[in-house]
Design an enzyme around this catalytic site. Structure first.
Site, short mmCIF file in Angstrom:
data_model
loop_
_atom_site.label_atom_id
_atom_site.label_comp_id
_atom_site.label_asym_id
_atom_site.label_seq_id
_atom_site.Cartn_x
_atom_site.Cartn_y
_atom_site.Cartn_z
N SER A 6 0.84 -1.20 0.00
CA SER A 6 0.00 0.00 0.00
C SER A 6 0.87 1.24 0.00
CB SER A 6 -0.89 0.01 1.24
OG SER A 6 -1.45 1.30 1.40
N HIS A 29 -1.02 -1.23 -4.32
CA HIS A 29 -2.32 -0.98 -3.69
C HIS A 29 -2.47 0.52 -3.45
CE1 HIS A 29 -5.73 -2.27 -1.05
NE2 HIS A 29 -5.38 -1.24 -0.29
N ASP A 31 -4.88 3.42 -2.01
CA ASP A 31 -6.02 3.68 -1.12
C ASP A 31 -6.64 5.03 -1.43
OD1 ASP A 31 -6.07 1.36 0.72
OD2 ASP A 31 -4.03 2.03 1.21
N MET A 33 -9.44 7.60 -0.47
CA MET A 33 -10.33 7.93 0.67
C MET A 33 -10.92 9.31 0.44
SD MET A 33 -8.03 6.68 3.90
CE MET A 33 -6.99 5.21 3.83
N HIS A 62 -8.21 0.52 -4.02
CA HIS A 62 -9.11 0.25 -2.89
C HIS A 62 -9.88 1.54 -2.61
CE1 HIS A 62 -9.41 -0.77 1.72
NE2 HIS A 62 -10.59 -0.77 1.12
N MET A 64 -12.26 3.63 -0.70
CA MET A 64 -12.98 3.85 0.57
C MET A 64 -13.75 5.15 0.41
SD MET A 64 -9.86 2.58 2.95
CE MET A 64 -8.73 2.75 1.56
N MET A 133 -11.17 -6.74 5.42
CA MET A 133 -10.35 -5.75 6.13
C MET A 133 -9.95 -6.29 7.50
SD MET A 133 -9.96 -3.04 4.23
CE MET A 133 -9.12 -2.07 5.48
N GLY A 138 -9.18 3.48 6.93
CA GLY A 138 -8.97 4.91 7.14
C GLY A 138 -7.51 5.31 7.31
N PHE A 139 -6.73 4.43 7.95
CA PHE A 139 -5.36 4.82 8.26
C PHE A 139 -4.42 3.63 8.18
CE2 PHE A 139 -8.29 7.62 10.39
CZ PHE A 139 -7.81 8.88 10.05
N GLY A 140 -3.17 3.90 7.81
CA GLY A 140 -2.14 2.87 7.84
C GLY A 140 -1.58 2.74 9.26
N GLY A 141 -0.81 1.70 9.46
CA GLY A 141 -0.10 1.55 10.73
C GLY A 141 -0.92 1.11 11.92
N ASP A 171 -6.17 -6.80 4.28
CA ASP A 171 -5.60 -5.45 4.27
C ASP A 171 -5.71 -4.84 5.66
OD1 ASP A 171 -4.82 -2.85 3.71
OD2 ASP A 171 -6.58 -2.37 2.48
N GLY A 172 -4.55 -4.49 6.21
CA GLY A 172 -4.51 -3.82 7.50
C GLY A 172 -3.68 -4.58 8.51
N GLY A 173 -2.54 -4.00 8.92
CA GLY A 173 -1.71 -4.63 9.93
C GLY A 173 -1.03 -5.91 9.48
N SER A 194 2.81 -0.23 6.03
CA SER A 194 3.95 0.10 6.89
C SER A 194 4.99 -1.02 6.91
CB SER A 194 3.47 0.44 8.30
OG SER A 194 2.48 -0.45 8.75
C1 DX5 Z 1 -6.32 1.21 5.56
C2 DX5 Z 1 -5.84 0.93 4.17
C3 DX5 Z 1 -4.69 0.04 4.11
C4 DX5 Z 1 -3.46 0.57 4.79
C5 DX5 Z 1 -2.67 -0.59 5.27
O1 DX5 Z 1 -7.56 1.85 5.51
O2 DX5 Z 1 -6.88 0.33 3.40
O3 DX5 Z 1 -4.40 -0.34 2.76
O4 DX5 Z 1 -2.64 1.35 3.97
O5 DX5 Z 1 -1.57 -0.11 5.99
P1 DX5 Z 1 -0.83 -1.05 7.05
O6 DX5 Z 1 -0.29 -2.21 6.31
O7 DX5 Z 1 0.22 -0.16 7.60
O8 DX5 Z 1 -1.87 -1.45 8.07
ZN ZN Z 2 -6.32 -0.53 1.46
#
Ligand code: DX5
Ligand code: ZN
Length: 219
Positions: A6, A29, A31, A33, A62, A64, A133, A138-141, A171-173, A194
């Site tokens: 991502s 990927h 994102d 938003m 993706h 959102m 998901m 909404g957010f990375g990390g 997707d996510g973490g 991340s």
């Molecule tokens: C979150 C995004 C993810 C995000 C994943 O809403 O859809 O794609 O970038 O980031 P990490 O891998 O850091 O959780």
């Molecule tokens: Zn995503």
């Protein structure tokens, strides 16, 4: 086993070189938003069009966003090879998925952590991928939600019954410490932000994640 880094965790001032840094990945990927469907704002169609011109690998969008029925097909028309809409935001997902496919892209449905899969089982023939998901979008990390693994298993069972080539994305973490349980549950496309862009060497992180996923594939 496919890895889709991502770019949300990349340097937004240098997206071309950030894409080139993950040229060994299967997808990039992206994102999108809109500050309505999720409480964050990233980028939209004009930026995706520019990324498509320079990306060495296909783009996995993706979305959102609210009203994907209206706004998602243009991403496919622009050249994104996979377009994911959130089922929570879609009004007519059958027509939407057909419109995405009609533009030559893979059509994908995303489920937020609180959204069950069972009500959407009948949509499988219209889909090329289901995104489960593993964080609130909404957010990375953010921290990986292991409680989504039963949903991944449920989708994998449904896909096995249905047949055809429907991928399952998480997707996510997703990182070296969480990817194995995703693969064991039946995911085959792994988004990592991340864990890839926070690594010293993004390309090595991609290879490491792919190797871990392959070693733990459920089948
Ligand atoms: C979150 C995004 C993810 C995000 C994943 O809403 O859809 O794609 O970038 O980031 P990490 O891998 O850091 O959780
Ligand atoms: Zn995503």
């Amino acid at each position: 086993m496919q890895i889709s880094p991502s770019i949300l965790s990349a340097d937004f001032a240098n997206l071309q070189s950030e894409l080139e840094a993950i040229g060994n990945a299967d997808w990039a990927h992206v994102d999108v938003m809109d500050a309505h469907f999720v409480p964050n704002l990233t980028l939209g169609l004009p930026v995706v069009e520019s990324l498509l011109k320079v990306s060495p690998i296909p783009i996995d969008c993706h979305l959102m966003i609210e009203d994907p029925d209206r706004w998602a097909p243009p991403y496919a028309e622009a050249g994104a090879k996979s377009v994911t809409f959130h089922i929570e935001a879609a009004t007519d997902p059958v027509t939407l998925a057909r419109n995405i496919r009609g533009q030559g892209a893979r059509a994908s449905m995303a489920l937020k952590p609180g959204t069950p899969f069972a009500p959407y089982l009948d949509l499988l023939p219209e889909l090329d991928m289901v995104l489960v998901m593993t964080v609130e979008p909404g957010f990375g990390g953010q921290s990986f939600m292991a409680d989504q693994m039963p949903k991944v298993r449920q989708v994998r069972e449904a896909v096995a019954k249905h047949g055809g080539e429907i991928w399952i994305q998480v997707d996510g973490g997703v990182s070296a410490s969480t990817i194995e349980q995703c693969a064991e549950a039946g995911a085959d496309v792994f988004v990592a932000g991340s864990a890839v862009y926070g690594a010293d060497d993004a390309a090595s992180a991609v290879d490491e994640l792919r190797a871990l996923a392959s070693a733990h594939w459920h089948a």
